[in-house]
Design a protein around this motif. Structure first.
Motif, PDB file in Angstrom:
ATOM      1  N   GLN A   7       0.848  -1.189   0.000  1.00  9.32           N
ATOM      2  CA  GLN A   7       0.000   0.000   0.000  1.00  9.32           C
ATOM      3  C   GLN A   7       0.883   1.238   0.000  1.00  9.32           C
ATOM      4  N   THR A   8       0.565   2.189  -0.827  1.00  7.37           N
ATOM      5  CA  THR A   8       1.299   3.448  -0.821  1.00  7.37           C
ATOM      6  C   THR A   8       0.394   4.520  -0.240  1.00  7.37           C
ATOM      7  N   THR A   9       0.972   5.340   0.597  1.00  6.45           N
ATOM      8  CA  THR A   9       0.216   6.418   1.215  1.00  6.45           C
ATOM      9  C   THR A   9       0.746   7.734   0.670  1.00  6.45           C
ATOM     10  N   THR A  10      -0.153   8.579   0.224  1.00  4.08           N
ATOM     11  CA  THR A  10       0.269   9.896  -0.237  1.00  4.08           C
ATOM     12  C   THR A  10      -0.345  10.939   0.674  1.00  4.08           C
ATOM     13  N   ALA A  11       0.426  11.957   0.923  1.00  2.00           N
ATOM     14  CA  ALA A  11      -0.043  13.047   1.773  1.00  2.00           C
ATOM     15  C   ALA A  11      -0.961  13.958   0.976  1.00  2.00           C
ATOM     16  N   PRO A  12      -1.852  14.657   1.659  1.00  2.00           N
ATOM     17  CA  PRO A  12      -2.708  15.613   0.955  1.00  2.00           C
ATOM     18  C   PRO A  12      -1.862  16.700   0.301  1.00  2.00           C
ATOM     19  N   GLN A  13      -2.323  17.207  -0.818  1.00  5.31           N
ATOM     20  CA  GLN A  13      -1.616  18.261  -1.525  1.00  5.31           C
ATOM     21  C   GLN A  13      -2.035  19.636  -0.999  1.00  5.31           C
ATOM     22  N   VAL A  14      -1.080  20.531  -0.870  1.00  6.18           N
ATOM     23  CA  VAL A  14      -1.344  21.928  -0.551  1.00  6.18           C
ATOM     24  C   VAL A  14      -1.038  22.695  -1.825  1.00  6.18           C
ATOM     25  N   THR A  15      -1.944  23.541  -2.260  1.00  5.58           N
ATOM     26  CA  THR A  15      -1.761  24.289  -3.491  1.00  5.58           C
ATOM     27  C   THR A  15      -0.432  25.029  -3.481  1.00  5.58           C
ATOM     28  N   GLY A  16       0.353  24.833  -4.541  1.00  2.00           N
ATOM     29  CA  GLY A  16       1.634  25.510  -4.668  1.00  2.00           C
ATOM     30  C   GLY A  16       2.769  24.839  -3.927  1.00  2.00           C
ATOM     31  N   MET A  17       2.512  23.710  -3.300  1.00  2.00           N
ATOM     32  CA  MET A  17       3.539  23.015  -2.520  1.00  2.00           C
ATOM     33  C   MET A  17       3.768  21.624  -3.088  1.00  2.00           C
ATOM     34  N   LEU A  18       4.976  21.120  -2.881  1.00  2.00           N
ATOM     35  CA  LEU A  18       5.260  19.733  -3.203  1.00  2.00           C
ATOM     36  C   LEU A  18       4.650  18.866  -2.116  1.00  2.00           C
ATOM     37  N   PRO A  19       4.523  17.565  -2.329  1.00  2.00           N
ATOM     38  CA  PRO A  19       3.957  16.695  -1.286  1.00  2.00           C
ATOM     39  C   PRO A  19       4.716  16.833   0.030  1.00  2.00           C
ATOM     40  N   LEU A  20       4.027  16.531   1.135  1.00  2.00           N
ATOM     41  CA  LEU A  20       4.552  16.712   2.482  1.00  2.00           C
ATOM     42  C   LEU A  20       5.920  16.095   2.679  1.00  2.00           C
ATOM     43  N   GLU A  21       6.142  14.897   2.157  1.00  2.00           N
ATOM     44  CA  GLU A  21       7.407  14.227   2.413  1.00  2.00           C
ATOM     45  C   GLU A  21       8.582  14.874   1.688  1.00  2.00           C
ATOM     46  N   GLN A  22       8.324  15.835   0.820  1.00  2.00           N
ATOM     47  CA  GLN A  22       9.379  16.493   0.076  1.00  2.00           C
ATOM     48  C   GLN A  22       9.593  17.901   0.633  1.00  2.00           C
ATOM     49  N   SER A  23      10.299  18.004   1.758  1.00  2.00           N
ATOM     50  CA  SER A  23      10.492  19.300   2.402  1.00  2.00           C
ATOM     51  C   SER A  23      11.711  20.004   1.824  1.00  2.00           C
ATOM     52  N   TYR A  24      11.556  20.496   0.629  1.00  2.00           N
ATOM     53  CA  TYR A  24      12.616  21.218  -0.044  1.00  2.00           C
ATOM     54  C   TYR A  24      12.709  22.643   0.475  1.00  2.00           C
ATOM     55  N   ILE A  25      13.861  23.266   0.255  1.00  2.00           N
ATOM     56  CA  ILE A  25      14.086  24.633   0.735  1.00  2.00           C
ATOM     57  C   ILE A  25      13.015  25.585   0.218  1.00  2.00           C
ATOM     58  N   GLU A  26      12.640  25.461  -1.053  1.00  2.00           N
ATOM     59  CA  GLU A  26      11.649  26.408  -1.577  1.00  2.00           C
ATOM     60  C   GLU A  26      10.318  26.272  -0.856  1.00  2.00           C
ATOM     61  N   ASN A  27       9.946  25.061  -0.437  1.00  2.00           N
ATOM     62  CA  ASN A  27       8.698  24.897   0.312  1.00  2.00           C
ATOM     63  C   ASN A  27       8.789  25.545   1.686  1.00  2.00           C
ATOM     64  N   ILE A  28       9.924  25.378   2.344  1.00  2.00           N
ATOM     65  CA  ILE A  28      10.108  25.997   3.659  1.00  2.00           C
ATOM     66  C   ILE A  28      10.067  27.520   3.522  1.00  2.00           C
ATOM     67  N   LEU A  29      10.693  28.048   2.488  1.00  2.00           N
ATOM     68  CA  LEU A  29      10.656  29.497   2.265  1.00  2.00           C
ATOM     69  C   LEU A  29       9.230  29.965   1.973  1.00  2.00           C
ATOM     70  N   ARG A  30       8.470  29.200   1.197  1.00  2.00           N
ATOM     71  CA  ARG A  30       7.075  29.577   0.917  1.00  2.00           C
ATOM     72  C   ARG A  30       6.237  29.587   2.187  1.00  2.00           C
ATOM     73  N   LEU A  31       6.461  28.599   3.046  1.00  2.00           N
ATOM     74  CA  LEU A  31       5.715  28.550   4.314  1.00  2.00           C
ATOM     75  C   LEU A  31       6.014  29.764   5.192  1.00  2.00           C
ATOM     76  N   ASN A  32       7.159  30.387   4.965  1.00  2.00           N
ATOM     77  CA  ASN A  32       7.588  31.516   5.785  1.00  2.00           C
ATOM     78  C   ASN A  32       7.537  32.845   5.033  1.00  2.00           C
ATOM     79  N   LYS A  33       6.726  32.888   3.997  1.00  2.00           N
ATOM     80  CA  LYS A  33       6.538  34.118   3.221  1.00  2.00           C
ATOM     81  C   LYS A  33       6.128  35.256   4.160  1.00  2.00           C
ATOM     82  N   GLY A  34       6.740  36.420   3.986  1.00  2.00           N
ATOM     83  CA  GLY A  34       6.418  37.577   4.814  1.00  2.00           C
ATOM     84  C   GLY A  34       7.345  37.749   6.009  1.00  2.00           C
TER      85      GLY A  34
END
Length: 110
Positions: A7-34
């Motif tokens: 069985q493969t489990t996929t995380a829910p998608q957040v618009t504009g983000m890669l899947p949860l298990e892929q915590s790339y730098i650009e995603n961390i920067l997007r989460l900290n916008k502002g």
């Protein structure tokens, strides 16, 4: 005897983000916008530079920050980025999303 199908489990998608298990730098920067950050970068000529500003956007290959004092905006290619210093707590979890049990434990630390 039939082979079990994993069985493969996929995380829910957040618009504009890669899947949860892929915590790339650009995603961390997007989460900290502002937020105010200091970015340290080293360029091809070995010149090191420090940029201070508010995160406006981040893509797979760049980050955009604006200096609140001057209004100057910087587009910094990720290939030159060494590290980022935050002046406040970092948002790292995707808002409203909890990973399925055991999901993060299936990946080895980097």
């Amino acid at each position: 005897m039939p082979m079990p199908v994993p069985q493969t489990t996929t995380a829910p998608q957040v618009t504009g983000m890669l899947p949860l298990e892929q915590s790339y730098i650009e995603n961390i920067l997007r989460l900290n916008k502002g937020k105010l950050v200091t970015i340290f970068a080293t360029f091809e000529d070995k010149q090191q530079k420090k940029f201070e500003g508010i995160i406006e956007a981040a893509g797979r290959d760049h980050v955009i920050i604006s200096d609140p004092q001057t209004g100057v905006r910087y587009l910094i290619p990720m290939v030159y980025l060494d590290y980022v210093v935050f002046s406040e707590p970092i948002e790292y979890e995707y808002p409203g999303i909890t990973p399925p049990p055991g999901m993060l434990s299936q990946y080895s630390p980097r």
